[in-house]
Design a protein around this motif. Structure first.
Motif, PDB file in Angstrom:
ATOM      1  N   ASN A  98       2.966 -10.226  -7.655  1.00  0.00           N
ATOM      2  CA  ASN A  98       2.946  -8.609  -7.783  1.00  0.00           C
ATOM      3  C   ASN A  98       2.060  -7.997  -7.005  1.00  0.00           C
ATOM      4  N   ASN A  99       1.003  -8.567  -7.041  1.00  0.00           N
ATOM      5  CA  ASN A  99      -0.366  -8.065  -6.371  1.00  0.00           C
ATOM      6  C   ASN A  99      -0.231  -8.365  -4.839  1.00  0.00           C
ATOM      7  N   ASP A 102       2.567  -6.004  -3.224  1.00  0.00           N
ATOM      8  CA  ASP A 102       1.983  -4.733  -3.106  1.00  0.00           C
ATOM      9  C   ASP A 102       1.044  -4.673  -1.666  1.00  0.00           C
ATOM     10  N   LYS A 103       0.056  -5.615  -1.684  1.00  0.00           N
ATOM     11  CA  LYS A 103      -0.782  -5.622  -0.480  1.00  0.00           C
ATOM     12  C   LYS A 103       0.174  -5.826   0.761  1.00  0.00           C
ATOM     13  N   TYR A 131      -7.284  -4.162  -1.219  1.00  0.00           N
ATOM     14  CA  TYR A 131      -6.004  -3.412  -1.351  1.00  0.00           C
ATOM     15  C   TYR A 131      -6.567  -1.804  -1.257  1.00  0.00           C
TER      16      TYR A 131
END
Length: 159
Positions: A98-99, A102-103, A131
């Motif tokens: 997920n991280n 997103d980035k 990020y």
């Protein structure tokens, strides 16, 4: 591996295989592929090659890097699944997906915006930033719109 470690590694190979030659360009190429790995792991892989069936052949770079793990990959829980990012096709642990996604999405969005503004950028150069820094760059180039609720009242004016 540092450049010096890669040079020493190539000298080790040359000590076993007299016909193995290299120059500064080859050193740079090998360093670009080996820099994310630990020197101990690469040297262990060379030892395995020297004891294996193909010990009469010079080990190829792709053989040395095959199955090697970066320090980050070693730190991942072995019970964690590895998945491929749908945007950049990099393999990452599911727990970090997920991280990463997103980035990655932010980077993929920023590239055409920055290029339109005359910047010379690519995915790898932007990926070096965290990020929060990328988010600040996005805010700089993309005008923030007012959020309006269903009654037409401005609820968040960031302009």
């Amino acid at each position: 591996m540092t450049r010096q470690e890669v040079e020493r590694f190539m000298k080790r190979i040359q000590s076993y295989y007299d016909w193995f030659s290299w120059d500064s360009f080859k050193l740079s190429e090998w360093h670009s592929k080996l820099k994310k790995y630990d020197s101990e792991d690469a040297n262990l892989k060379l030892e395995q090659h020297l004891q294996g069936e193909l010990k009469d052949r010079v080990p190829m770079l792709h053989y040395i890097t095959k199955y090697l793990l970066t320090p980050e990959e070693k730190a991942v829980d072995r019970n964690d699944y590895l998945v491929d990012c749908r945007l950049c096709q990099k393999t990452i642990p599911l727990s970090q997906y997920n991280n990463h996604y997103d980035k990655c999405l932010l980077i993929k969005t920023l590239i055409p915006i920055l290029q339109k503004n005359g910047e010379t950028v690519d995915y790898d150069s932007l990926n070096e930033y965290d990020y929060q820094t990328l988010d600040k760059v996005y805010d700089k180039y993309v005008p923030i719109k007012k959020e309006i609720n269903f009654t037409g009242v401005i609820i968040n004016d960031k302009s």
